[in-house]
Design a protein around this motif. Structure first.
Motif: not given
Length: 794
Positions: A13-19, A31-36, A107-115
């Motif tokens: 993210a902007d050159g800095h590793p994460f995840g 394929h590699v899937h990022m954890n949202p 996208p805005v999903t129940m997985e990324t925006h848990k309410i």
């Protein structure tokens, strides 16, 4: 086991590793899937991945290869065509607001925006907007303070999720002139997204500030003063002089906004002056009117302005963003409309009304009437010869806005959208309304709202029953009085008679020199004896010069760049030549000061002389009977009110006005009206004060089987509601209405009339004469005009 190819994948993210590290192999189709949820804290950044190839069972020695694709994860702003933008320019004369759109790249999903799970509820994300920050001028408003992103609106092909509706941005009509300040950049801020009822990658995400630059454009200003001198929106000057009737000052070419003025005779020479102004937006008309009387009554303080609201709309009520304000003396009114247009009407007891019309720059090139075209070209303001131009803008009696019946139907107003200043209130809500488009239509210092009289009109779908229902809702609803408009010539005066009065000599004057005082204006006497004077041209010029130059702010006004003092001088000379009336010199001084203060208020307040002028903007310059200090009058001994216009020992003489007549008694039928308020008018002057008081003596008259006799008597003081220098509203105790409408009970009288003896005081101590208001129930009693007594109905 044979060696197999592998790839080590790291997201940046902007050159800095994460995840953490991920492995890609043929087991997962490479394929590699990022954890949202790993995007939390990394939104608003550009996402890439770096890859290192290696063989299983061997150390990773290859150098990483960074992917070429650079994907922004977050929310962006686009124009109405979908092009990404980070700033816009908004002109004040733009015919329509500028629209922007917000869209999310993920996208805005129940997985990324848990309410909190609610069956059938899709995930949604709310983004709120803030248009103000401390110390920053209010320069723009928006159509909404919130954008909603819905899960179902995700476009898989475009990889975009647009907000539920665009945001419209409009410049605030603050009357600033381009010469007064530069174009002002304004930043729109987006508030941090709060935590959901659960977990969300959007928590505390903040969008970058968005820059909006407003381009100032001159607001259209047209004036009509004294007898009357007109200055068009584009600066063309001309006089009407001896034309009577009703005239269109300005009218939009769409027909939804219009201002008219009405003339009466204000001089024994037959010169015309303004006596009324009617301003309309759509079916709503606001009126300030002196035309129901004559200028002689005005000069003797026996005539008060009537402030009316007329409409052909079914609701019969003022729309949001439309209101009337008055100053502390009730001699200056501001009529403001939802479009941003406003009209100022100032009462002068010598001739009538001075009128100022302001229209937002969005009306540019769309106006017509005596005020011209508003197209920055003054040479085309007058079409044809001046007499024909004036005649073509004259209104017939049948189409009058002042008459008993309005012309029907009236054009509708343009559909205007609510706009908002997006700052949260104490209740954590956003409040949007029309008034936000024009926070300060003109200088509202020391001004407060006024309650107009409502005059309903049968038109279109409105039936008689609608009017009756409306009249039952308020005592301020009344059918329009059928007064006769007669612009009669005032009684012959000796206007140029100068009465000598000895005052202390000022610098350069000897002691006891004869002068004539008019406000802060000092005119040298031309004769020791009181004799009529036929003024010569050089004397007229001297009087006008002294009137204008001795004004308390004259020198400061002359130093304002672009302010024209010479035109006021020429108007003064012209008026006195026509009328031989030196009171027009006072008018010139007042008009110059008003114009100067209005002009200065549109300039940058950082300039020293502008600051000094604004500190001297006291109401009516304290009437020459007080000292102005930082916008407040300090009255000389013996004078009071916010403009020092009222003697401390003055007591108003009150009356009711019915169909143009002053009467001491009137009645109110509680079956047709609420009978909770009544309006009183006065000879003399009311002024807005915390001590303005109505004294109401409550006398119950009951029928004893032979006659009505007085029984219970009580007295109560209530706070009076200020309307104008000649009108107040007194509030009647609700027990009065209850007494006349009470259901019959065995042993109690059912035939009741309540007589209210009402008087008014400016200071709460010295009260006026008493007038009588009789409250009754027309189902049970009636008044016999032959015997002049009340009688029960059987």
């Amino acid at each position: 086991m044979p060696e197999r190819a592998r790839f080590q994948v790291q997201f940046l993210a902007d050159g800095h590793p994460f995840g953490g590290l991920h492995t890609a192999s043929d087991d997962h189709n490479w394929h590699v899937h990022m954890n949202p949820m790993d995007l939390k804290g990394n939104l608003g950044k550009h996402i890439r991945c770096q890859v290192r190839p290696y063989w299983s069972g061997h150390a990773i020695t290859s150098r990483p290869v960074i992917s070429r694709n650079n994907y922004f994860a977050g929310i962006k702003i686009a124009d109405i065509n979908g092009n990404d933008i980070n700033q816009i320019v908004v002109r004040k004369d733009a015919p329509e607001p500028t629209e922007i759109q917000l869209y999310s790249t993920i996208p805005v999903t129940m997985e990324t925006h848990k309410i909190m799970f609610i069956p059938g509820l899709e995930s949604q994300l709310s983004v709120t907007l803030r248009t103000e920050s401390p110390g920053v001028a209010k320069t723009v408003v928006t159509s909404t303070c919130e954008t909603i992103f819905l899960q179902r609106d995700w476009n898989q092909t475009a990889h975009k999720l647009f907000g539920s509706k665009p945001v419209k941005i409009q410049a605030v009509m603050d009357n600033a002139r381009p010469s007064g300040r530069p174009n002002i950049p304004k930043l729109l801020y987006f508030t941090p997204i709060p935590a959901a009822l659960g977990q969300s990658i959007w928590e505390n995400y903040v969008l970058p500030a968005f820059q909006v630059t407003t381009v100032d454009v001159n607001t259209g200003i047209c004036t009509s003063v004294t007898d009357p001198h007109l200055k068009t929106f584009d600066g063309r000057r001309f006089d009407i002089l001896r034309e009577f009737g009703e005239f269109v000052l300005t009218r939009s070419k769409y027909g939804e906004f219009e201002v008219r003025e009405r003339h009466w005779s204000c001089s024994s020479s037959g010169v015309a002056c303004n006596c009324g102004v009617a301003a309309r937006e759509g079916p709503h008309i606001l009126i300030v009117d002196l035309c129901h009387g004559n200028v002689d009554q005005l000069r003797k303080t026996k005539l008060q302005p009537r402030v009316y609201y007329r409409t052909t709309a079914i609701t019969g009520t003022l729309p949001n963003g439309t209101y009337i304000h008055s100053d502390s003396t009730g001699k200056k009114y501001v009529l403001k409309f939802t479009s941003g247009a406003w009209v100022e009407a100032r009462v002068n007891r010598y001739w009538g009304l001075d009128i100022t019309v302001s229209v937002p720059s969005g009306y540019k090139k769309h106006m017509a009437g005596l005020c011209g075209n508003y197209d920055d070209q003054s040479d085309n303001d007058i079409v044809g010869s001046l007499p024909n131009f004036i005649s073509n803008n004259k209104v017939t009696v049948e189409d009058s806005y002042f008459g008993r019946k309005l012309p029907c139907p009236l054009p509708l107003a343009r559909t205007l959208q609510d706009f908002c200043y997006c700052n949260k209130t104490g209740e954590e809500r956003f409040v949007c309304d029309y008034a936000k488009v024009v926070p300060d239509p003109t200088d509202l210092t020391n001004m407060k709202p006024v309650k107009p009289i409502i005059t309903p009109q049968t038109c279109g779908k409105r039936k008689r029953r609608d009017i009756e229902d409306l009249m039952m809702s308020s005592d301020d609803v009344m059918e329009f009085d059928d007064y006769v408009y007669t612009p009669v010539v005032p009684t012959v005066r000796q206007p140029a008679v100068i009465k000598p009065r000895v005052v202390p000599g000022g610098p350069g004057d000897g002691p006891g020199r004869n002068v004539q005082a008019m406000g802060d204006l000092m005119l040298k006497a031309v004769s020791v004896d009181e004799v009529p004077v036929v003024l010569q041209p050089q004397e007229i010029r001297r009087i006008c010069s002294e009137a204008i130059e001795t004004s308390s702010i004259s020198t400061l006004c002359k130093d304002l760049p672009g302010f024209d003092v010479s035109s006021t001088m020429e108007e003064c000379i012209s008026d006195i030549q026509l009328t031989n009336d030196i009171t027009f010199a006072e008018a010139a001084s007042d008009n110059m000061e008003d114009r100067c203060i209005q002009y200065a208020s549109t300039l940058s307040s950082e300039k020293e002389n502008v600051q000094k002028i604004l500190r001297l903007r006291c109401p009516r310059q304290c009437s020459g009977q007080g000292r102005c200090d930082n916008g407040k009058c300090h009255c000389h001994a013996g004078f009071t009110a916010e403009d020092c216009s009222v003697r401390t020992d003055s007591i108003p003489s009150v009356f009711f006005r019915i169909s143009g007549r002053a009467v001491q008694t009137r009645s109110c039928d509680a079956l047709r009206r609420p009978c909770l308020t009544t309006r009183l008018q006065a000879t003399g002057a009311f002024y807005r004060s915390s001590n303005l008081t109505c004294k109401i003596q409550h006398i119950v008259m009951t029928y004893n089987g032979h006659e009505f006799v007085e029984s219970d008597v009580t007295t109560k003081n209530t706070k009076a509601e200020f309307v104008s220098f000649g009108e107040v509203i007194c509030h009647i105790p609700s027990t009065v209405r209850s007494a006349v409408l009470a259901k019959p009970i065995a042993g109690q009288a059912v035939h009741v009339v309540v007589r209210l003896q009402i008087s008014v005081s400016n200071d709460g101590v010295r009260f006026s004469n008493e007038v009588n208001l009789l409250v009754f129930n027309s189902k049970r009693v009636e008044y016999n005009s032959r015997t002049q007594s009340w009688e029960p109905k059987v």
